[in-house]
Scaffold this motif. Structure first.
Motif, PDB file in Angstrom:
ATOM      1  N   GLN A   1      24.323  34.073  22.312  1.00 41.80           N
ATOM      2  CA  GLN A   1      24.397  35.453  21.873  1.00 41.80           C
ATOM      3  C   GLN A   1      24.012  35.581  20.407  1.00 41.80           C
ATOM      4  O   GLN A   1      23.281  36.494  20.011  1.00 41.80           O
ATOM      5  N   LYS A   2      24.485  34.652  19.570  1.00 43.52           N
ATOM      6  CA  LYS A   2      24.143  34.701  18.151  1.00 43.52           C
ATOM      7  C   LYS A   2      22.667  34.401  17.933  1.00 43.52           C
ATOM      8  O   LYS A   2      22.059  34.913  16.990  1.00 43.52           O
ATOM      9  N   ALA A   3      22.088  33.571  18.790  1.00 45.92           N
ATOM     10  CA  ALA A   3      20.660  33.275  18.669  1.00 45.92           C
ATOM     11  C   ALA A   3      19.826  34.534  18.866  1.00 45.92           C
ATOM     12  O   ALA A   3      18.758  34.695  18.263  1.00 45.92           O
ATOM     13  N   LEU A   4      20.306  35.459  19.714  1.00 44.91           N
ATOM     14  CA  LEU A   4      19.582  36.711  19.956  1.00 44.91           C
ATOM     15  C   LEU A   4      19.578  37.607  18.731  1.00 44.91           C
ATOM     16  O   LEU A   4      18.732  38.495  18.603  1.00 44.91           O
ATOM     17  N   GLN A   5      20.523  37.410  17.819  1.00 39.57           N
ATOM     18  CA  GLN A   5      20.649  38.269  16.649  1.00 39.57           C
ATOM     19  C   GLN A   5      20.074  37.640  15.386  1.00 39.57           C
ATOM     20  O   GLN A   5      20.167  38.218  14.308  1.00 39.57           O
ATOM     21  N   LEU A   6      19.477  36.462  15.526  1.00 36.12           N
ATOM     22  CA  LEU A   6      18.914  35.793  14.351  1.00 36.12           C
ATOM     23  C   LEU A   6      17.757  36.589  13.756  1.00 36.12           C
ATOM     24  O   LEU A   6      16.914  37.116  14.496  1.00 36.12           O
TER      25      LEU A   6
ATOM     26  N   GLY B   1       7.762  39.351  15.974  1.00 31.38           N
ATOM     27  CA  GLY B   1       7.832  39.427  17.422  1.00 31.38           C
ATOM     28  C   GLY B   1       8.904  40.383  17.890  1.00 31.38           C
ATOM     29  O   GLY B   1       9.423  41.197  17.128  1.00 31.38           O
ATOM     30  N   PHE B   2       9.236  40.270  19.177  1.00 28.10           N
ATOM     31  CA  PHE B   2      10.249  41.145  19.757  1.00 28.10           C
ATOM     32  C   PHE B   2      11.076  40.377  20.783  1.00 28.10           C
ATOM     33  O   PHE B   2      10.667  39.329  21.291  1.00 28.10           O
ATOM     34  N   ARG B   3      12.249  40.947  21.078  1.00 29.98           N
ATOM     35  CA  ARG B   3      13.116  40.438  22.132  1.00 29.98           C
ATOM     36  C   ARG B   3      13.513  41.607  23.028  1.00 29.98           C
ATOM     37  O   ARG B   3      13.711  42.726  22.556  1.00 29.98           O
ATOM     38  N   TYR B   4      13.667  41.309  24.322  1.00 28.37           N
ATOM     39  CA  TYR B   4      14.160  42.304  25.268  1.00 28.37           C
ATOM     40  C   TYR B   4      15.234  41.659  26.128  1.00 28.37           C
ATOM     41  O   TYR B   4      15.083  40.518  26.592  1.00 28.37           O
ATOM     42  N   LEU B   5      16.329  42.381  26.362  1.00 27.48           N
ATOM     43  CA  LEU B   5      17.434  41.837  27.142  1.00 27.48           C
ATOM     44  C   LEU B   5      18.089  42.942  27.957  1.00 27.48           C
ATOM     45  O   LEU B   5      18.448  44.004  27.426  1.00 27.48           O
ATOM     46  N   ASP B   6      18.205  42.706  29.292  1.00 27.27           N
ATOM     47  CA  ASP B   6      19.034  43.559  30.131  1.00 27.27           C
ATOM     48  C   ASP B   6      19.800  42.665  31.106  1.00 27.27           C
ATOM     49  O   ASP B   6      19.875  41.452  30.916  1.00 27.27           O
ATOM     50  N   ASP B   7      20.348  43.253  32.173  1.00 29.99           N
ATOM     51  CA  ASP B   7      21.202  42.478  33.072  1.00 29.99           C
ATOM     52  C   ASP B   7      20.457  41.376  33.805  1.00 29.99           C
ATOM     53  O   ASP B   7      21.061  40.377  34.213  1.00 29.99           O
ATOM     54  N   ARG B   8      19.149  41.525  33.999  1.00 31.09           N
ATOM     55  CA  ARG B   8      18.394  40.549  34.796  1.00 31.09           C
ATOM     56  C   ARG B   8      17.244  39.897  34.044  1.00 31.09           C
ATOM     57  O   ARG B   8      16.732  38.866  34.484  1.00 31.09           O
ATOM     58  N   LEU B   9      16.813  40.484  32.930  1.00 28.50           N
ATOM     59  CA  LEU B   9      15.600  40.005  32.265  1.00 28.50           C
ATOM     60  C   LEU B   9      15.862  39.715  30.791  1.00 28.50           C
ATOM     61  O   LEU B   9      16.505  40.509  30.096  1.00 28.50           O
ATOM     62  N   TYR B  10      15.353  38.571  30.350  1.00 24.02           N
ATOM     63  CA  TYR B  10      15.281  38.275  28.912  1.00 24.02           C
ATOM     64  C   TYR B  10      13.844  37.880  28.599  1.00 24.02           C
ATOM     65  O   TYR B  10      13.232  37.060  29.301  1.00 24.02           O
ATOM     66  N   ALA B  11      13.284  38.472  27.554  1.00 25.05           N
ATOM     67  CA  ALA B  11      11.913  38.147  27.155  1.00 25.05           C
ATOM     68  C   ALA B  11      11.838  38.073  25.636  1.00 25.05           C
ATOM     69  O   ALA B  11      12.464  38.879  24.930  1.00 25.05           O
TER      70      ALA B  11
ATOM     71  N   GLY C   1      15.087  35.621  12.798  1.00 23.80           N
ATOM     72  CA  GLY C   1      14.134  34.533  12.932  1.00 23.80           C
ATOM     73  C   GLY C   1      14.324  33.977  14.324  1.00 23.80           C
ATOM     74  O   GLY C   1      15.191  34.424  15.078  1.00 23.80           O
ATOM     75  N   SER C   2      13.517  33.015  14.717  1.00 28.89           N
ATOM     76  CA  SER C   2      13.588  32.511  16.081  1.00 28.89           C
ATOM     77  C   SER C   2      14.517  31.311  16.158  1.00 28.89           C
ATOM     78  O   SER C   2      14.538  30.451  15.278  1.00 28.89           O
ATOM     79  N   GLY C   3      15.288  31.251  17.228  1.00 26.14           N
ATOM     80  CA  GLY C   3      16.195  30.132  17.444  1.00 26.14           C
ATOM     81  C   GLY C   3      16.517  30.006  18.913  1.00 26.14           C
ATOM     82  O   GLY C   3      16.498  30.992  19.665  1.00 26.14           O
ATOM     83  N   THR C   4      16.808  28.799  19.348  1.00 26.42           N
ATOM     84  CA  THR C   4      17.131  28.519  20.747  1.00 26.42           C
ATOM     85  C   THR C   4      18.396  27.688  20.804  1.00 26.42           C
ATOM     86  O   THR C   4      18.557  26.734  20.027  1.00 26.42           O
ATOM     87  N   VAL C   5      19.283  28.034  21.717  1.00 22.31           N
ATOM     88  CA  VAL C   5      20.501  27.263  21.941  1.00 22.31           C
ATOM     89  C   VAL C   5      20.509  26.768  23.381  1.00 22.31           C
ATOM     90  O   VAL C   5      20.407  27.566  24.322  1.00 22.31           O
ATOM     91  N   LEU C   6      20.604  25.451  23.563  1.00 30.01           N
ATOM     92  CA  LEU C   6      20.786  24.848  24.876  1.00 30.01           C
ATOM     93  C   LEU C   6      22.230  24.390  24.978  1.00 30.01           C
ATOM     94  O   LEU C   6      22.687  23.566  24.182  1.00 30.01           O
ATOM     95  N   THR C   7      22.957  24.910  25.936  1.00 33.27           N
ATOM     96  CA  THR C   7      24.369  24.605  26.089  1.00 33.27           C
ATOM     97  C   THR C   7      24.576  23.416  27.026  1.00 33.27           C
ATOM     98  O   THR C   7      23.622  22.897  27.628  1.00 33.27           O
ATOM     99  N   GLN C   8      25.835  23.010  27.176  1.00 31.41           N
ATOM    100  CA  GLN C   8      26.154  21.941  28.120  1.00 31.41           C
ATOM    101  C   GLN C   8      25.719  22.319  29.526  1.00 31.41           C
ATOM    102  O   GLN C   8      25.203  21.484  30.277  1.00 31.41           O
ATOM    103  N   SER C   9      25.883  23.581  29.893  1.00 30.86           N
ATOM    104  CA  SER C   9      25.461  24.040  31.212  1.00 30.86           C
ATOM    105  C   SER C   9      23.954  23.890  31.395  1.00 30.86           C
ATOM    106  O   SER C   9      23.483  23.489  32.465  1.00 30.86           O
TER     107      SER C   9
END
Length: 715
Positions: free
Chosen positions: A41-46, A516-526, A48-56
């Motif tokens: 969630q915090k990566a979406l608000q950066l 760039g841009f980000r888009y997020l809804d219940d089914r799609l993240y881009a 700048g660009s960032g990626t988080v890979l979790t244990q899952s």
């Protein structure tokens, strides 16, 4: 049991004896000091660009090869070498991939390369199979995590101390080539104490076959980790926390730099020449981190001291028939550079095949690295009128050292393929290089309704070897604008820098942009981000793995370079019902790079204006299709494709690397929340015909199709 293992087991026993009587209800630790981004969630608000890979995320395929893990992260390039990811080559946004030395590598927020200033080539890399998460930062978001700030940073997260009184997990895995992996950790938390003990062991016989020998080509790796935490009552207004982390890791791998001639590779890509039978990597790492956290609610202060000792001896082929191994391959491949006792192309090929007698020198690349430092980070949130500020100030003092104590052994290969030590050992002069560095940074996350601006500044003051002191000041600015509940825009600009250690080599500096841009809804993240880097001077660092005609450690000017590209990722729930769901994802990166000047030196070779930067693919993509069933069954099919590259700017016939793809399949069944069984196949289509690496000596390919099964149980 050796003394070092005994030390860790003693610490384990003390931890358990203290913790078990004091177990209480679950307590959450206020701040996980190892994280930089913190969550998806915090990566979406950066800004700048960032990626988080979790244990899952990591549990979907349970990869132990960091190259395969990072393949889904856009803007990141990986070049496989031996098929297992033991010594990765990672680059970000156009930086050279060689030995991951142009990005900032961390574990739990601490620099993890053996000597990040004096010798940054990462011949040690954390064992991917024990990681609990990975954070990748790019653009202005990376300016707080130096010293390498042009491209970005990768922070690997170790297993955290469980927040419940007692818990853990054990994973047992078996696979082809007599491979196995055991990963177990146990720990717990009480009101004032937490502890964790973790072990990871992985071994395989390897997939290569050595000519005229029964030697194995796999590896044996071990990791032991202990964490202890002492803290005040989490409900108090002023919170104190002390953390201790101890780690010991070792590797014994029968790996080599020597590949195959193109002719032999096409015939059998899993073959290995008999003259490499003595090649072996033997390394050992010990690290110690002590941290103190003060959190008052209005501000937090984290201070950490760290020490790392890493020693390794890569005993591997250095000269063949009186000349460098690269010349032997040039001679065998094309008839060029035949020298020494290499008579002609057919003679060189016969020597490699073990059908002709020749002298072979094997060098013990014996080195010791030490790294230590003290770093502190201050965070506070302020409000000036309607403007919100999130201020972070950081400082670090760091020292590191590389000591080389190398020697060369002489062997004689017979015409029957035999290999005999001649009793001749030639020591080389002992050499060392040291570095000292001071770092300061300041960032301010300024909240202006929907707009967030994050200006930042970083100072690096360092001295490497006998070179004079150098000082670099870098500025950056990131912006994030939330258009509505779904859409967000981001943009940034920052100055980047790479420390240099060779006299006469200009500093590497670049001005970097992204938007760039980000888009997020219940089914799609881009997410789609364009990036551009304008280098005043690109530097090249000579390592044994480059195979260039240069002295290891020396750096060379590459002149002005431009890198531009586009990185994108889409995640979509194709089907989402109560019975099952079908998640799909696609990552794609396009990169264009070019030298702006013509020059010639012993590292880059002959470069013409407009040539591409070597080893950076123009296109790469990763696609995943998954299935999640309500009854516990899940599966993922992932394909990764990488465009062809060149190992040198001239891109001659034997300097080209093929485009290639790989497909991995993961299947798993969860009996309940605690127990899961899985069966995975790596390189499902058994693609082994493509040359994916050439340097330094000959062609190498992917690991063949490999199946493995395992069970995971949490408690």
């Amino acid at each position: 049991m050796n003394k070092k293992q005994g030390l860790y087991l003693s610490a384990v026993a003390i931890a358990v004896s203290i913790a078990l009587p004091a177990m209480a209800e679950d307590q959450a630790v206020r701040l996980n000091a190892s994280e930089i981004i913190g969550s998806k969630q915090k990566a979406l608000q950066l800004p700048g660009s960032g990626t988080v890979l979790t244990q899952s995320d990591l549990d979907e395929f349970r990869h132990t090869d960091i190259n395969r893990i990072l393949a889904e992260v856009p803007g990141v390039y990986v070049r496989s070498e031996e098929g297992y990811g033991l010594r990765p080559n990672i680059g970000i946004r156009g930086t050279p991939t060689e030995r991951s030395q142009r990005i900032t590598l961390m574990e739990d927020g601490i620099l993890v390369a053996p000597a990040p200033y004096s010798a940054p080539a990462a011949y040690y890399f954390p064992t991917a199979g024990r990681l609990a998460g990975i954070e990748v930062l790019k653009g202005p978001a990376a300016i707080a995590n130096g010293p390498y700030t042009i491209a970005g940073a990768i922070n690997m997260l170790s297993t955290p101390i469980p927040v419940k009184p007692f818990g853990g997990r054990i994973v047992q895995e078996l696979g082809e080539d007599s491979s196995f992996r055991t990963h177990a950790h146990v720990g717990g938390s009480s009101t004032h104490f937490g502890w964790l003990v973790e072990g990871h062991k992985q071994a395989t016989d390897g997939f290569n076959d050595i000519d005229n020998a029964s030697d194995q080509t796999g590896f044996d790796k071990e990791d032991v980790l202990v964490k202890l935490r002492l803290n005040s009552d989490p409900t108090t207004d002023v919170y104190h926390q002390f953390d201790l982390k101890l780690q010991h890791a070792s590797e014994d791998s029968d790996q080599t730099y020597v590949g195959l001639t193109d002719r032999d590779f096409k015939a059998d890509s899993n073959r290995r020449y008999g003259l490499t039978r003595e090649d072996n990597m033997d390394n050992e790492m010990e690290s110690f981190t002590l941290g103190y956290l003060l959190d008052t609610g209005s501000f937090s202060l984290l201070t950490q001291g760290y020490y790392q000792d890493y020693k390794r001896n890569w005993y591997k082929v250095d000269k063949i028939a009186g000349t460098g191994a690269s010349n032997a391959f040039d001679c065998a491949n094309s008839g060029a550079n035949c020298s020494g006792t290499l008579v002609n192309q057919s003679n060189a090929q016969a020597i490699l095949n073990g059908n002709a007698a020749a002298a072979v020198n094997v060098k013990a690349n014996n080195r010791l690295y030490k790294s230590k430092g003290l770093q502190t980070r201050f965070n506070t949130d302020l409000a000036w009128g309607s403007v919100q500020h999130g201020v972070e100030i950081g400082a670090r003092y760091h020292e590191d050292e590389e000591v080389r104590d190398q020697f060369v052994d002489s062997y004689q290969q017979g015409a029957d393929g035999s290999f005999t030590f001649t009793g001749m050992r030639t020591p080389e002069a002992k050499r060392s290089k040291t570095a000292k560095a001071y770092s300061l940074y300041l960032t301010d996350e300024i909240g202006l309704d929907r707009l967030t601006l994050t200006p930042g500044v970083r100072l690096e003051d360092y001295r490497i070897g006998d070179n004079p002191d150098e000082r670099e000041v870098m500025f950056g600015l990131g912006a994030h604008y939330q258009l509505d509940a779904n859409w967000a825009l981001l943009a940034g600009v920052h100055e980047g820098f790479t420390p240099t250690s060779t006299a006469g080599t200009d500093a590497e500096e670049a001005l970097n942009f992204e938007a760039g841009f980000r888009y997020l809804d219940d089914r799609l993240y881009a997410e789609v981000i364009g990036f551009y880097s304008d280098y005043d001077n690109l530097i090249g660092t000579c390592t044994a793995s480059t195979g260039a005609n240069c002295t290891v450690g020396d750096q060379f000017n590459g002149g002005e370079v431009e890198v531009r590209g586009l990185e994108s990722r889409v995640e979509y729930q194709l089907v989402q019902t109560a019975a099952y769901s079908l998640p799909v994802s696609l990552s794609y990166t396009w990169t264009d790079s070019e030298f702006k000047t013509a020059f010639n030196n012993s590292f880059f070779g002959t470069v013409e204006q407009g040539d591409e930067v070597p080893s950076i693919p123009e296109h790469q993509a990763t696609a995943t299709v998954g299935y999640r069933g309500a009854q516990g069954f899940a599966a993922d099919l992932r394909g990764n494709w990488v465009d062809g590259t060149c190992t040198m700017a001239t891109c001659g016939q034997f300097e080209q690397v093929d485009s290639y793809y790989t497909v991995d399949l993961s299947t798993r069944y969860a009996f309940n929340e605690q127990t899961e069984v899985y069966a995975n196949v790596i390189n499902l289509t058994d693609e082994t015909d493509d040359i994916i690496a050439r340097q330094p000596y000959g062609a190498r390919g992917q690991a063949p199709r490999t199946a493995l099964v395992g069970v995971s149980h949490s408690f």
